[in-house]
Design a protein around this motif. Structure first.
Motif, mmCIF file in Angstrom:
data_model
loop_
_atom_site.group_PDB
_atom_site.id
_atom_site.type_symbol
_atom_site.label_atom_id
_atom_site.label_comp_id
_atom_site.label_asym_id
_atom_site.label_seq_id
_atom_site.Cartn_x
_atom_site.Cartn_y
_atom_site.Cartn_z
ATOM 1 N N GLU A 21 43.892 50.138 44.091
ATOM 2 C CA GLU A 21 44.377 49.205 42.866
ATOM 3 C C GLU A 21 43.721 47.965 43.179
ATOM 4 O O GLU A 21 43.652 47.112 42.027
ATOM 5 N N LYS A 22 43.508 47.356 44.309
ATOM 6 C CA LYS A 22 42.722 46.116 44.608
ATOM 7 C C LYS A 22 41.603 45.966 43.822
ATOM 8 O O LYS A 22 41.232 44.970 42.895
ATOM 9 N N GLY A 23 40.435 46.899 43.810
ATOM 10 C CA GLY A 23 39.457 46.832 42.971
ATOM 11 C C GLY A 23 39.464 46.954 41.521
ATOM 12 O O GLY A 23 38.862 46.360 40.665
ATOM 13 N N ALA A 24 40.404 47.672 41.231
ATOM 14 C CA ALA A 24 40.766 48.100 39.842
ATOM 15 C C ALA A 24 41.171 46.789 39.018
ATOM 16 O O ALA A 24 40.776 46.605 38.047
ATOM 17 N N ASN A 25 42.189 46.295 39.893
ATOM 18 C CA ASN A 25 42.744 45.195 39.191
ATOM 19 C C ASN A 25 41.587 43.811 39.041
ATOM 20 O O ASN A 25 41.672 43.283 38.098
ATOM 21 N N VAL A 26 40.559 43.562 40.103
ATOM 22 C CA VAL A 26 39.776 42.841 39.973
ATOM 23 C C VAL A 26 38.853 43.098 38.676
ATOM 24 O O VAL A 26 38.406 42.286 37.954
ATOM 25 N N ILE A 27 38.356 44.421 38.730
ATOM 26 C CA ILE A 27 37.437 44.796 37.312
ATOM 27 C C ILE A 27 38.166 44.783 36.103
ATOM 28 O O ILE A 27 37.566 43.856 35.271
ATOM 29 N N LEU A 28 39.484 44.722 36.171
ATOM 30 C CA LEU A 28 40.264 44.861 34.879
ATOM 31 C C LEU A 28 40.380 43.071 34.469
ATOM 32 O O LEU A 28 40.185 42.777 33.429
ATOM 33 N N SER A 29 40.388 42.256 35.302
ATOM 34 C CA SER A 29 40.657 40.820 35.244
ATOM 35 C C SER A 29 39.200 40.496 34.494
ATOM 36 O O SER A 29 39.148 39.705 33.542
ATOM 37 N N TRP A 30 38.286 41.009 35.103
ATOM 38 C CA TRP A 30 36.811 40.634 34.663
ATOM 39 C C TRP A 30 36.559 41.228 33.218
ATOM 40 O O TRP A 30 36.152 40.535 32.316
ATOM 41 N N LEU A 31 37.174 42.614 33.301
ATOM 42 C CA LEU A 31 36.772 42.858 31.704
ATOM 43 C C LEU A 31 37.637 42.318 30.614
ATOM 44 O O LEU A 31 37.105 42.280 29.589
ATOM 45 N N ASN A 32 38.772 41.628 30.979
ATOM 46 C CA ASN A 32 39.549 40.997 30.161
ATOM 47 C C ASN A 32 38.654 39.672 29.619
ATOM 48 O O ASN A 32 39.439 39.290 28.597
ATOM 49 N N GLY A 33 37.823 39.367 30.163
ATOM 50 C CA GLY A 33 37.089 38.175 29.814
ATOM 51 C C GLY A 33 35.600 38.656 28.875
ATOM 52 O O GLY A 33 35.118 37.805 28.425
ATOM 53 N N LEU A 34 35.584 39.820 28.765
ATOM 54 C CA LEU A 34 34.641 40.450 27.825
ATOM 55 C C LEU A 34 35.016 40.558 26.446
ATOM 56 O O LEU A 34 36.265 40.942 26.394
ATOM 57 N N LYS A 35 34.221 40.447 25.687
ATOM 58 C CA LYS A 35 34.689 40.706 24.048
ATOM 59 C C LYS A 35 33.338 41.491 23.473
ATOM 60 O O LYS A 35 32.186 41.527 24.038
ATOM 61 N N TYR A 48 21.471 38.353 40.987
ATOM 62 C CA TYR A 48 22.112 38.269 39.688
ATOM 63 C C TYR A 48 22.475 36.938 39.580
ATOM 64 O O TYR A 48 23.071 36.605 38.410
ATOM 65 N N SER A 49 22.656 36.035 40.537
ATOM 66 C CA SER A 49 22.891 34.693 40.326
ATOM 67 C C SER A 49 24.497 34.634 40.205
ATOM 68 O O SER A 49 24.782 34.024 39.143
ATOM 69 N N VAL A 50 25.146 35.609 40.693
ATOM 70 C CA VAL A 50 26.729 35.322 40.550
ATOM 71 C C VAL A 50 27.397 35.507 42.038
ATOM 72 O O VAL A 50 26.752 36.299 43.007
ATOM 73 N N PRO A 51 28.325 34.865 42.108
ATOM 74 C CA PRO A 51 29.153 34.877 43.363
ATOM 75 C C PRO A 51 29.977 36.210 43.230
ATOM 76 O O PRO A 51 30.573 36.764 42.687
ATOM 77 N N PRO A 52 29.426 36.742 44.741
ATOM 78 C CA PRO A 52 29.980 38.311 44.912
ATOM 79 C C PRO A 52 31.511 38.062 45.245
ATOM 80 O O PRO A 52 31.888 37.198 45.745
ATOM 81 N N ALA A 53 32.386 39.073 44.746
ATOM 82 C CA ALA A 53 33.773 39.172 45.308
ATOM 83 C C ALA A 53 33.801 40.144 46.414
ATOM 84 O O ALA A 53 33.369 41.289 46.158
ATOM 85 N N CYS A 54 34.640 39.675 47.464
ATOM 86 C CA CYS A 54 34.820 40.611 48.587
ATOM 87 C C CYS A 54 36.133 40.990 48.870
ATOM 88 O O CYS A 54 36.784 40.109 49.048
ATOM 89 N N LEU A 55 36.632 41.998 49.000
ATOM 90 C CA LEU A 55 38.009 42.362 48.935
ATOM 91 C C LEU A 55 38.538 42.639 50.366
ATOM 92 O O LEU A 55 37.813 43.543 51.106
ATOM 93 N N GLU A 56 39.409 42.146 51.001
ATOM 94 C CA GLU A 56 40.069 42.375 52.220
ATOM 95 C C GLU A 56 40.863 43.833 52.256
ATOM 96 O O GLU A 56 41.445 44.185 51.073
#
Length: 345
Positions: free
Chosen positions: A326-340, A305-313
């Protein structure tokens, strides 16, 4: 207009799309011998598919977010639709992520695919295929949601989301009927890569034969259902408390009354078709301690998909249930905040 069906409870009762959900009935006959008890604000409903079968939906409405000065409701978030993987059902999202995202103002809907959780089971030996599962998701979105949602898929559920995206965007699929409804975006959580799980299996066999044996015993032979240590190693972090693993082990054992796929037919139909428009917004999210999807599998999905994957420790395969959920939820929330919503394709 289709509506949520209560055929096993009140045959003539329904609610319109995006309406406030009535409380879940407590007296229905559960298909799972260990039924999942909903949390405050959640409701269990049933979407009637064209086949006549009912698909379980656990929903939680987003809290209205208001401007503290003008006392007005802020812009509407896209709804979130969650798709589980093998041995799971809608409940796996209801435990932590539905409460989390609804608190942030997102309407949340977790689906149980046919033959899983409290959903009806089709005739045959398997629950469906990529095509039928994606079609069921599309039917729910088309008939019940007013805004293009974000699809969030885990493990094999991520592969279903990938097929949905390809069908939505690729004109080659127009011969099967109307394309799947458009989305605002997609999140692939510890997803099986576009080529399927065969590459994962072969890499384990050659590089980690002991891990390959364990994963095969755990999943193919379903030994995770009877071995608490193996269940923990397969799905959760080593620091996960045993009483939580035991609870989820029981729910996973009851969730899958039949296999989600015929894996031989599935692998023969892969890889999923590519997405012509690479501007479609996708988050590829993995876990460093994932016992099922390795780093190369995560990288493959990102490249596709030509996107850099995020890998959580410090997070395992069941990111939404793990002790560090919470780690995954917060990453998704941050990404969602960039959507309209108006960016939906």
């Amino acid at each position: 207009m289709a509506a949520y069906s209560y055929s096993s409870i009140l045959p003539n009762v329904s609610c319109t799309r995006m309406a406030v959900m009535p409380p879940a009935a407590l007296n229905r006959d559960y298909k799972m011998r260990v039924p999942y008890e909903l949390k405050q604000g959640q409701n269990r409903l049933f979407h009637k598919l064209p086949s006549g079968l009912n698909m379980e939906v656990i929903g939680q409405k987003g809290l209205n977010l208001k401007d503290p000065d003008e006392k007005r409701v802020l812009s509407k978030h896209p709804p979130l639709v969650f798709i589980h993987g093998s041995f799971h059902a809608a409940w796996c999202w209801a435990e932590h992520w539905l409460p989390f995202f609804s608190q942030k103002g997102y309407d949340c809907y977790a689906l149980s695919l046919l033959g899983q959780g409290e959903s009806d089971a089709p005739n045959g030996s398997v629950a469906g295929s990529l095509q039928t599962h994606a079609g069921d998701v599309a039917d729910f979105i088309q008939k019940e949601l007013m805004l293009p949602p974000v699809l969030i898929g885990h493990s094999f559920g991520g592969l279903i989301v990938q097929y949905y995206i390809a069908t939505m965007k690729n004109e080659e699929f127009s011969n099967i009927g109307s394309l799947h409804p458009y989305l605002s975006g997609a999140v692939l959580v510890c997803s099986v890569p576009p080529s399927g799980n065969s590459g994962l299996v072969w890499r384990y066999l050659f590089s980690k034969p002991i891990a390959a044996f364990k994963v095969t015993r755990s999943l193919a032979a379903k030994a995770f259902q009877t071995s608490l240590p193996l269940c923990k190693e397969t799905f959760f972090s080593a620091v996960m408390e045993d009483h939580l693993v035991l609870r989820y082990q029981k729910l996973m054992t009851e969730s899958s009354r039949m296999p989600m796929f015929d894996l031989r037919k599935l692998n023969a139909s892969l890889p999923v078709p590519s997405v012509p428009n690479s501007s479609f917004k996708i988050l590829v999210l993995g876990a460093n301690d994932d016992f099922i999807v390795d780093a190369e599998g995560l990288s493959e999905t990102g490249r596709f998909y030509s996107v850099p994957p995020a890998c959580l420790e410090g997070v395992a395969h069941d990111m939404m249930l793990d002790c560090s959920w919470e780690k995954g939820a917060n990453v998704i929330l941050s990404w969602l905040n960039g959507l309209k919503v108006n960016e939906a394709i």
